[in-house]
Design a protein around this motif. Sequence first.
Motif, PDB file in Angstrom:
ATOM      1  N   THR A 107       0.835  -1.201   0.000  1.00 14.10           N
ATOM      2  CA  THR A 107       0.000   0.000   0.000  1.00 14.10           C
ATOM      3  C   THR A 107       0.874   1.256   0.000  1.00 14.10           C
ATOM      4  O   THR A 107       0.625   2.192  -0.768  1.00 14.10           O
ATOM      5  CB  THR A 107      -0.939   0.016   1.217  1.00 14.10           C
ATOM      6  OG1 THR A 107      -1.794  -1.127   1.165  1.00 14.10           O
ATOM      7  CG2 THR A 107      -1.784   1.285   1.235  1.00 14.10           C
ATOM      8  N   PHE A 108       1.891   1.277   0.860  1.00 17.37           N
ATOM      9  CA  PHE A 108       2.800   2.421   0.884  1.00 17.37           C
ATOM     10  C   PHE A 108       3.483   2.591  -0.481  1.00 17.37           C
ATOM     11  O   PHE A 108       3.619   3.713  -0.979  1.00 17.37           O
ATOM     12  CB  PHE A 108       3.867   2.243   1.964  1.00 17.37           C
ATOM     13  CG  PHE A 108       3.339   2.188   3.364  1.00 17.37           C
ATOM     14  CD1 PHE A 108       2.100   2.715   3.702  1.00 17.37           C
ATOM     15  CD2 PHE A 108       4.093   1.591   4.379  1.00 17.37           C
ATOM     16  CE1 PHE A 108       1.621   2.664   5.001  1.00 17.37           C
ATOM     17  CE2 PHE A 108       3.626   1.542   5.684  1.00 17.37           C
ATOM     18  CZ  PHE A 108       2.389   2.071   5.997  1.00 17.37           C
ATOM     19  N   GLU A 109       3.901   1.497  -1.072  1.00 20.45           N
ATOM     20  CA  GLU A 109       4.561   1.546  -2.380  1.00 20.45           C
ATOM     21  C   GLU A 109       3.613   2.095  -3.450  1.00 20.45           C
ATOM     22  O   GLU A 109       4.001   2.908  -4.292  1.00 20.45           O
ATOM     23  CB  GLU A 109       5.056   0.158  -2.764  1.00 20.45           C
ATOM     24  CG  GLU A 109       5.830   0.117  -4.076  1.00 20.45           C
ATOM     25  CD  GLU A 109       6.352  -1.271  -4.390  1.00 20.45           C
ATOM     26  OE1 GLU A 109       7.467  -1.381  -4.930  1.00 20.45           O
ATOM     27  OE2 GLU A 109       5.644  -2.266  -4.095  1.00 20.45           O
ATOM     28  N   ARG A 115       0.274   8.120  -6.221  1.00 16.82           N
ATOM     29  CA  ARG A 115      -0.427   9.235  -5.587  1.00 16.82           C
ATOM     30  C   ARG A 115       0.482  10.435  -5.313  1.00 16.82           C
ATOM     31  O   ARG A 115       0.003  11.564  -5.252  1.00 16.82           O
ATOM     32  CB  ARG A 115      -1.057   8.786  -4.264  1.00 16.82           C
ATOM     33  CG  ARG A 115      -2.074   7.642  -4.399  1.00 16.82           C
ATOM     34  CD  ARG A 115      -3.360   8.094  -5.068  1.00 16.82           C
ATOM     35  NE  ARG A 115      -4.334   7.030  -5.176  1.00 16.82           N
ATOM     36  CZ  ARG A 115      -5.172   6.649  -4.214  1.00 16.82           C
ATOM     37  NH1 ARG A 115      -5.129   7.238  -3.031  1.00 16.82           N
ATOM     38  NH2 ARG A 115      -6.043   5.677  -4.422  1.00 16.82           N
ATOM     39  N   VAL A 116       1.762  10.196  -5.112  1.00 19.91           N
ATOM     40  CA  VAL A 116       2.680  11.288  -4.767  1.00 19.91           C
ATOM     41  C   VAL A 116       2.972  12.131  -6.000  1.00 19.91           C
ATOM     42  O   VAL A 116       3.272  11.614  -7.077  1.00 19.91           O
ATOM     43  CB  VAL A 116       3.992  10.733  -4.176  1.00 19.91           C
ATOM     44  CG1 VAL A 116       5.061  11.818  -4.109  1.00 19.91           C
ATOM     45  CG2 VAL A 116       3.741  10.149  -2.791  1.00 19.91           C
ATOM     46  N   SER A 117       2.901  13.456  -5.824  1.00 17.91           N
ATOM     47  CA  SER A 117       3.213  14.366  -6.931  1.00 17.91           C
ATOM     48  C   SER A 117       4.020  15.583  -6.468  1.00 17.91           C
ATOM     49  O   SER A 117       4.157  16.550  -7.205  1.00 17.91           O
ATOM     50  CB  SER A 117       1.919  14.843  -7.603  1.00 17.91           C
ATOM     51  OG  SER A 117       1.089  15.530  -6.672  1.00 17.91           O
ATOM     52  N   ASN A 118       4.562  15.527  -5.243  1.00 22.99           N
ATOM     53  CA  ASN A 118       5.396  16.617  -4.740  1.00 22.99           C
ATOM     54  C   ASN A 118       6.317  16.051  -3.662  1.00 22.99           C
ATOM     55  O   ASN A 118       6.041  15.001  -3.084  1.00 22.99           O
ATOM     56  CB  ASN A 118       4.547  17.770  -4.193  1.00 22.99           C
ATOM     57  CG  ASN A 118       3.658  17.342  -3.041  1.00 22.99           C
ATOM     58  OD1 ASN A 118       4.105  17.207  -1.907  1.00 22.99           O
ATOM     59  ND2 ASN A 118       2.380  17.088  -3.332  1.00 22.99           N
ATOM     60  N   TRP A 119       7.405  16.780  -3.389  1.00 17.98           N
ATOM     61  CA  TRP A 119       8.392  16.241  -2.447  1.00 17.98           C
ATOM     62  C   TRP A 119       7.877  16.199  -1.014  1.00 17.98           C
ATOM     63  O   TRP A 119       8.313  15.370  -0.212  1.00 17.98           O
ATOM     64  CB  TRP A 119       9.706  17.018  -2.532  1.00 17.98           C
ATOM     65  CG  TRP A 119       9.628  18.476  -2.202  1.00 17.98           C
ATOM     66  CD1 TRP A 119       9.564  19.516  -3.086  1.00 17.98           C
ATOM     67  CD2 TRP A 119       9.630  19.069  -0.889  1.00 17.98           C
ATOM     68  NE1 TRP A 119       9.507  20.713  -2.414  1.00 17.98           N
ATOM     69  CE2 TRP A 119       9.550  20.472  -1.068  1.00 17.98           C
ATOM     70  CE3 TRP A 119       9.684  18.557   0.398  1.00 17.98           C
ATOM     71  CZ2 TRP A 119       9.529  21.356   0.016  1.00 17.98           C
ATOM     72  CZ3 TRP A 119       9.657  19.426   1.474  1.00 17.98           C
ATOM     73  CH2 TRP A 119       9.586  20.822   1.278  1.00 17.98           C
ATOM     74  N   GLY A 120       6.927  17.063  -0.674  1.00 15.60           N
ATOM     75  CA  GLY A 120       6.389  17.051   0.679  1.00 15.60           C
ATOM     76  C   GLY A 120       5.685  15.739   0.986  1.00 15.60           C
ATOM     77  O   GLY A 120       5.899  15.133   2.045  1.00 15.60           O
ATOM     78  N   CYS A 129       6.263   6.424   7.321  1.00 13.90           N
ATOM     79  CA  CYS A 129       5.731   5.080   7.069  1.00 13.90           C
ATOM     80  C   CYS A 129       6.814   4.112   6.618  1.00 13.90           C
ATOM     81  O   CYS A 129       7.159   3.170   7.323  1.00 13.90           O
ATOM     82  CB  CYS A 129       4.628   5.145   6.012  1.00 13.90           C
ATOM     83  SG  CYS A 129       3.233   6.181   6.456  1.00 13.90           S
ATOM     84  N   MET A 130       7.356   4.346   5.431  1.00 14.06           N
ATOM     85  CA  MET A 130       8.287   3.385   4.851  1.00 14.06           C
ATOM     86  C   MET A 130       9.570   3.260   5.677  1.00 14.06           C
ATOM     87  O   MET A 130      10.051   2.154   5.935  1.00 14.06           O
ATOM     88  CB  MET A 130       8.612   3.795   3.418  1.00 14.06           C
ATOM     89  CG  MET A 130       9.285   2.699   2.613  1.00 14.06           C
ATOM     90  SD  MET A 130       8.187   1.287   2.284  1.00 14.06           S
ATOM     91  CE  MET A 130       7.161   1.993   0.984  1.00 14.06           C
ATOM     92  N   GLY A 131      10.142   4.371   6.073  1.00 12.41           N
ATOM     93  CA  GLY A 131      11.394   4.328   6.814  1.00 12.41           C
ATOM     94  C   GLY A 131      11.252   3.637   8.158  1.00 12.41           C
ATOM     95  O   GLY A 131      12.104   2.829   8.547  1.00 12.41           O
ATOM     96  N   THR A 132      10.168   3.940   8.866  1.00 16.63           N
ATOM     97  CA  THR A 132       9.927   3.298  10.151  1.00 16.63           C
ATOM     98  C   THR A 132       9.686   1.805   9.967  1.00 16.63           C
ATOM     99  O   THR A 132      10.139   0.979  10.765  1.00 16.63           O
ATOM    100  CB  THR A 132       8.723   3.945  10.852  1.00 16.63           C
ATOM    101  OG1 THR A 132       8.899   5.364  10.879  1.00 16.63           O
ATOM    102  CG2 THR A 132       8.581   3.446  12.272  1.00 16.63           C
ATOM    103  N   LEU A 133       8.992   1.447   8.883  1.00 18.88           N
ATOM    104  CA  LEU A 133       8.750   0.041   8.590  1.00 18.88           C
ATOM    105  C   LEU A 133      10.059  -0.699   8.308  1.00 18.88           C
ATOM    106  O   LEU A 133      10.250  -1.839   8.745  1.00 18.88           O
ATOM    107  CB  LEU A 133       7.802  -0.085   7.396  1.00 18.88           C
ATOM    108  CG  LEU A 133       7.351  -1.494   7.018  1.00 18.88           C
ATOM    109  CD1 LEU A 133       6.648  -2.174   8.190  1.00 18.88           C
ATOM    110  CD2 LEU A 133       6.445  -1.452   5.791  1.00 18.88           C
TER     111      LEU A 133
END
Length: 245
Positions: A107-109, A115-120, A129-133
Motif C-alpha cells: 500500500t505504501f509503495e 499518488r505522490v506528486s510533490n516532495w512534501g 511510514c516506509m522508513g519506520t517500517l
Amino acid sequence: MNNATRPSSSASILKDLREDLRAAADPAHREGSRAFFKEAINPLGVRVRELNAIVATHWNAVRSLEPQELLTLCDNLWGSGVFEEPVVASKWCGRAIKRLGAKAFPTFERWLDTRVSNWGHCDVLCTKCMGTLLELEPGLASRTDAWLTSPNRWLRRGVAVSLVPPARHGLHTERVFRVADALLEDADDLVRKGYGWMLKEASKPCPREVFEFVLQRRGRMPRVALRYAIELLPKDLRAQAMVRS
C-alpha cells in the motif's frame, strides 16, 4: 476541535477530520504553501502546528481501527486531492506501523508510485511510514531495489528518503552507500537532494564512513548532493570534501 471519542464509522472520522481541517485553514498560509512548491498543490492552508494537533486529536478515533480499515481510510485521504490529507494519513500510519507491519508495504509503495506528486508528500510518506517500517522489518529493504531505475522520480527519491530514519540510527549502513552509489549522478535535482539527505543522516552515527564515501566520489558527485551529505561533518572534513580532485 470536535470531541475525539471514537466515531461509529470511517465516514464519521473523515467528516470530523475534514471539518477541523477546514476550520484551521489560513488563506495567507495557503498562498505561501503554493509558492513553496514548484509542483501544483491544492492546500487548505493549515499550519504545521495546527495540523499536528489535528493528527493527534483524531488519532484517538483511529487508533483502534483494524489495520486494513485504517489503510482503507487513509487511501481515501490520499485520493482526496487536498494537500493536508495525505500528510494526516502518513502520520496516522506511522503511529500504527507496529500493527500494520509488513503487509502495509504494498500500500505504501502504491501511494508513492501513483499518488505522490510533490516532495512534501514523498518525504512524509517515506520517513513516517516506509522508513519506520524498514527499521522494524529490515528484510523489506530489498523490495525497494527496483525503484532505483524507475522513471518515476518519487520512487527514486523514495529509495533514499526511506532510509533516512534507519540511517539516523546507524541501520542499513551498507545499503545507504549502495543506494547513494546507484543514484550518484541522477539527473533529477530532487533525487540528488534526497540521497544527500540520507547521507547527512548517516553521518551522525558514521561520520568517517560518509566522509570517505564523499571524498572518493567528489569529482562525480553533484554539488547539491555533496553539500547535503557533509553538512554535519566537522569543519575541517567539510573543507576537504569540497575540494574537487
